[in-house]
Design an enzyme around this catalytic site. Structure first.
Site, PDB file in Angstrom:
ATOM      1  N   GLU A 124       6.623  36.396  41.445  1.00 55.31           N
ATOM      2  CA  GLU A 124       5.314  37.156  41.652  1.00 55.31           C
ATOM      3  C   GLU A 124       4.918  36.445  43.162  1.00 55.31           C
ATOM      4  OE1 GLU A 124       2.053  38.329  42.457  1.00 55.31           O
ATOM      5  OE2 GLU A 124       2.323  38.930  40.272  1.00 55.31           O
ATOM      6  N   ASP A 174       1.640  47.838  41.570  1.00 49.45           N
ATOM      7  CA  ASP A 174       0.870  48.370  42.240  1.00 49.45           C
ATOM      8  C   ASP A 174       0.715  49.894  42.663  1.00 49.45           C
ATOM      9  OD1 ASP A 174      -0.740  45.825  42.242  1.00 49.45           O
ATOM     10  OD2 ASP A 174       0.701  45.234  43.456  1.00 49.45           O
ATOM     11  N   LYS A 178      -2.918  56.024  47.656  1.00 42.24           N
ATOM     12  CA  LYS A 178      -3.089  57.017  48.697  1.00 42.24           C
ATOM     13  C   LYS A 178      -1.537  57.487  49.402  1.00 42.24           C
ATOM     14  CE  LYS A 178      -7.371  54.996  50.233  1.00 42.24           C
ATOM     15  NZ  LYS A 178      -8.062  53.784  50.858  1.00 42.24           N
ATOM     16  N   ASP A 210      -0.114  52.417  34.176  1.00 38.90           N
ATOM     17  CA  ASP A 210      -1.212  53.460  33.543  1.00 38.90           C
ATOM     18  C   ASP A 210      -1.600  54.300  34.555  1.00 38.90           C
ATOM     19  OD1 ASP A 210      -2.057  51.449  35.405  1.00 38.90           O
ATOM     20  OD2 ASP A 210      -4.185  51.414  34.501  1.00 38.90           O
ATOM     21  N   THR A 248      -2.517  43.487  27.692  1.00 38.68           N
ATOM     22  CA  THR A 248      -3.259  42.706  28.680  1.00 38.68           C
ATOM     23  C   THR A 248      -4.653  42.754  29.205  1.00 38.68           C
ATOM     24  OG1 THR A 248      -2.376  43.516  30.691  1.00 38.68           O
ATOM     25  CG2 THR A 248      -0.824  41.939  29.599  1.00 38.68           C
ATOM     26  N   LYS A 249      -5.550  42.075  29.731  1.00 41.56           N
ATOM     27  CA  LYS A 249      -6.790  42.396  30.238  1.00 41.56           C
ATOM     28  C   LYS A 249      -6.433  43.460  30.977  1.00 41.56           C
ATOM     29  CE  LYS A 249      -9.407  39.629  32.835  1.00 41.56           C
ATOM     30  NZ  LYS A 249      -9.809  38.280  33.111  1.00 41.56           N
ATOM     31  N   GLU A 251      -4.513  46.025  31.057  1.00 41.69           N
ATOM     32  CA  GLU A 251      -4.122  47.210  30.390  1.00 41.69           C
ATOM     33  C   GLU A 251      -5.369  47.446  29.163  1.00 41.69           C
ATOM     34  OE1 GLU A 251      -0.381  46.838  28.351  1.00 41.69           O
ATOM     35  OE2 GLU A 251      -0.420  48.805  27.001  1.00 41.69           O
TER      36      GLU A 251
END
Ligand SMILES: C[S@@+](CC[C@H](N)C(=O)[O-])C[C@H]1O[C@@H](n2cnc3c(N)ncnc32)[C@H](O)[C@@H]1O
Length: 273
Positions: A124, A174, A178, A210, A248-249, A251
């Site tokens: 990360e 991410d 665009k 998602d 997760t939060k 998701e």
């Protein structure tokens, strides 16, 4: 390796609070951020932002990062790093999974708890997220997670030897929605080939997104791989690794907003070609 980079932040256009990974940064990068971006030699799937640790995160960082984490320099003049000694890093030989963009580490910690026999390398760029994962590791008494702060492309290219990983996880990368930003998406044809090469035959690539358009993009690059090069194919047998992710939060928000989660579970064939 030195602490020389401003805090990278994930891409824009993803929903949520500005202090979480995967969320939009406020407008207006500082001149220093812009300069750093220019220094970097290629388009990245993240961008540079400062991140501030809470006092608790800072305590985790000070006590646990020296044992469990390592920094990878980011920048044009960085020195290529030697491959990781994974068995030395974990103090054991065990199946090893690399997670790209572990965010706040909720999935990382939950899956590592479920799979004590699996080594997990969480990669990360977002320091507060890594600090949160350190807290989860500490509270859960986990011994099977190591963290790298740096660009997962660089980690996969330089630090991981071909044919060594049992799994690669890319959860909610991410989306860079665009068109002009699509080149920033982490998952590209070249990345899939690199991941396939770093997986051992039979190793698993598990992707979740998602974002509907990114899912179509991923399906397309998976379908158009060069079969004469390292590649992955859909997994049709039981997975040797857990495929169970916690909600997760991030998701949960996707579900509430009606965005469907698409999962891709692929494997490097036992015999390439
Ligand atoms: C949308 S968030 C998802 C986080 C987490 N996987 C989850 O499911 O909650 C994507 C994360 O990937 C990280 N990221 C993006 N590109 C990366 C790269 N090249 N190397 C390491 N991390 C990256 C971002 O900093 C961000 O935290």
């Amino acid at each position: 390796m030195s602490e020389q980079h401003p805090e990278p932040q994930p891409g824009p256009d993803t929903p949520g609070k500005p202090d979480e990974p995967g969320n939009p940064a406020p407008d207006g990068a500082s001149p220093e951020d812009v300069d750093r971006s220019r220094l970097f030699p290629r388009v990245t799937s993240f961008r540079f932002r400062r991140g501030t640790l809470t006092p608790g995160q800072q305590r985790n960082w000070d006590t646990l990062w020296p044992q469990l984490g390592q920094d990878l320099e980011i920048g044009r003049d960085r020195i290529p790093q030697p491959q990781l000694d994974i068995a030395g890093l974990f103090g054991r030989e065990a199946p090893t999974v690399l997670e790209v963009g572990s965010g706040t580490g909720v999935s990382t910690a939950a899956m590592a708890t479920d799979e004590p026999g699996v080594n997990t390398i969480a990669v990360e760029v977002y320091k507060p997220g890594l600090a949160q994962l350190l807290g989860l590791i500490d509270r859960g008494g986990l011994t099977n997670v190591r963290l790298i702060r740096g660009d997962a492309m660089v980690v996969l290219t330089e630090l991981i030897a071909p044919g060594t990983l049992d799994g690669v996880r890319v959860f909610f990368p991410d989306p860079w929605p665009k068109s002009r930003h699509h080149k920033r998406r982490f998952l590209q044809s070249g990345t899939i080939e690199l991941i396939a090469d770093r997986l051992r035959p039979g190793g698993i690539l598990h992707i979740a997104t998602d974002h509907a358009d990114y899912a179509v993009w991923i399906a397309e690059i998976l379908a158009t791989q060069d079969r004469d090069r390292p590649h992955v194919i859909p997994l049709t047998t039981d997975s040797p690794l857990s495929l169970t992710r916690p909600t997760t939060k991030f998701e949960g928000r996707a579900e509430r907003e009606g965005r469907r989660v698409n999962e891709f579970v692929y494997t490097r064939p036992l015999e390439d070609g």
